[in-house]
Design a protein around this motif. Structure first.
Motif, PDB file in Angstrom:
ATOM      1  N   ALA A   1       0.823  -1.221   0.000  1.00 55.08           N
ATOM      2  CA  ALA A   1       0.000   0.000   0.000  1.00 55.08           C
ATOM      3  C   ALA A   1       0.855   1.269   0.000  1.00 55.08           C
ATOM      4  N   ALA A   2       1.918   1.283   0.825  1.00 58.94           N
ATOM      5  CA  ALA A   2       2.771   2.485   0.912  1.00 58.94           C
ATOM      6  C   ALA A   2       3.401   2.801  -0.446  1.00 58.94           C
ATOM      7  N   GLN A   3       3.768   1.757  -1.217  1.00 60.86           N
ATOM      8  CA  GLN A   3       4.347   1.985  -2.549  1.00 60.86           C
ATOM      9  C   GLN A   3       3.276   2.469  -3.532  1.00 60.86           C
ATOM     10  N   LEU A   4       2.070   1.906  -3.412  1.00 66.01           N
ATOM     11  CA  LEU A   4       0.997   2.263  -4.346  1.00 66.01           C
ATOM     12  C   LEU A   4       0.594   3.733  -4.220  1.00 66.01           C
ATOM     13  N   VAL A   5       0.768   4.296  -3.017  1.00 65.00           N
ATOM     14  CA  VAL A   5       0.445   5.710  -2.793  1.00 65.00           C
ATOM     15  C   VAL A   5       1.249   6.607  -3.748  1.00 65.00           C
ATOM     16  N   ASN A   6       2.427   6.129  -4.170  1.00 67.21           N
ATOM     17  CA  ASN A   6       3.232   6.904  -5.128  1.00 67.21           C
ATOM     18  C   ASN A   6       2.486   7.196  -6.426  1.00 67.21           C
ATOM     19  N   GLY A   7       1.490   6.359  -6.732  1.00 69.53           N
ATOM     20  CA  GLY A   7       0.718   6.560  -7.957  1.00 69.53           C
ATOM     21  C   GLY A   7      -0.429   7.544  -7.819  1.00 69.53           C
ATOM     22  N   PHE A   8      -0.696   8.014  -6.604  1.00 64.06           N
ATOM     23  CA  PHE A   8      -1.814   8.943  -6.378  1.00 64.06           C
ATOM     24  C   PHE A   8      -1.407  10.381  -6.730  1.00 64.06           C
ATOM     25  N   ASP A   9      -2.376  11.159  -7.178  1.00 57.16           N
ATOM     26  CA  ASP A   9      -2.169  12.613  -7.305  1.00 57.16           C
ATOM     27  C   ASP A   9      -2.608  13.314  -6.018  1.00 57.16           C
ATOM     28  N   VAL A  10      -3.638  12.764  -5.397  1.00 60.70           N
ATOM     29  CA  VAL A  10      -4.151  13.320  -4.134  1.00 60.70           C
ATOM     30  C   VAL A  10      -4.467  12.158  -3.194  1.00 60.70           C
ATOM     31  N   PHE A  11      -4.037  12.290  -1.932  1.00 57.97           N
ATOM     32  CA  PHE A  11      -4.336  11.281  -0.913  1.00 57.97           C
ATOM     33  C   PHE A  11      -5.484  11.809  -0.056  1.00 57.97           C
TER      34      PHE A  11
END
Length: 199
Positions: free
Chosen positions: A88-98
């Motif tokens: 999950a922590a790595q996948l957050v890199n793909g977000f534009d907004v959290f």
């Protein structure tokens, strides 16, 4: 990297990606998030909304409800449920907004992780969140249980990627400064010393 994370999420590089990471339960605000997605979709038809987290407490029932809501709103092509993910922590890199639209919250580690990844955060001003998310500096704060305000804040950041990027960078710097391991250790030791000398 962002590209690798998006590939893992199965999302192309052009779509704006909004995401949240939290266990699936009403107080984490996934329902408000989906309602906000419906509103944002009018302005950003190609936006994708990622939900990472498992429904442990309600044994899958709540996830089923959320999926039904997304279908009912015609969002089943853009709201994606990924369940529990070790990465999950790595996948957050793909977000534009959290996004973290909780009704109640302590000091959410996921927000720190998103800030450390340089992501702007839209969260509710509950519990310890305002200590992490500096309004207008590292993200935007909205009232809990208010899908309209949530949608407006997210859309605001999608409309102004330069502002969003700056907030992400500010968040990253803030985590390094305030919440790095050595800094945390110093703060814990200071508390401990104060307690011991009192005793």
């Amino acid at each position: 990297s962002a590209n690798q994370a998006r590939a893992a999420l199965g999302i192309d590089d052009e779509s704006p990606v909004v995401g949240m990471v939290a266990r699936l339960c009403p107080v984490k605000g996934q329902r408000e998030y989906i309602l906000a997605a419906h509103q944002i979709r009018n302005e950003f038809p190609d936006a994708m909304f990622v939900i990472i987290g498992e429904d442990i407490e309600l044994d899958g029932y709540y996830r089923h409800e959320l999926e039904r809501l997304a279908r009912h709103l015609g969002l089943d092509d853009c709201v994606q449920f990924f369940g529990f993910r070790h990465d999950a922590a790595q996948l957050v890199n793909g977000f534009d907004v959290f996004v973290l639209p909780s009704w109640i919250e302590g000091l959410p580690v996921t927000v720190l992780e998103a800030m450390a990844a340089g992501k702007p955060v839209v969260a509710t001003s509950v519990g310890g969140v305002p200590e992490l998310v500096m309004e207008g500096e590292t993200g935007l704060l909205v009232p809990p249980r208010d899908p309209e305000r949530l949608a407006e804040a997210i859309a605001d950041l999608l409309h102004h990627p330069d502002v969003a990027h700056r907030m992400g960078m500010n968040g990253c710097a803030r985590v390094r400064e305030r919440f790095s391991q050595s800094e945390m250790l110093k703060q814990v030791m200071a508390l401990y010393e104060a307690h011991v000398t009192k005793g």
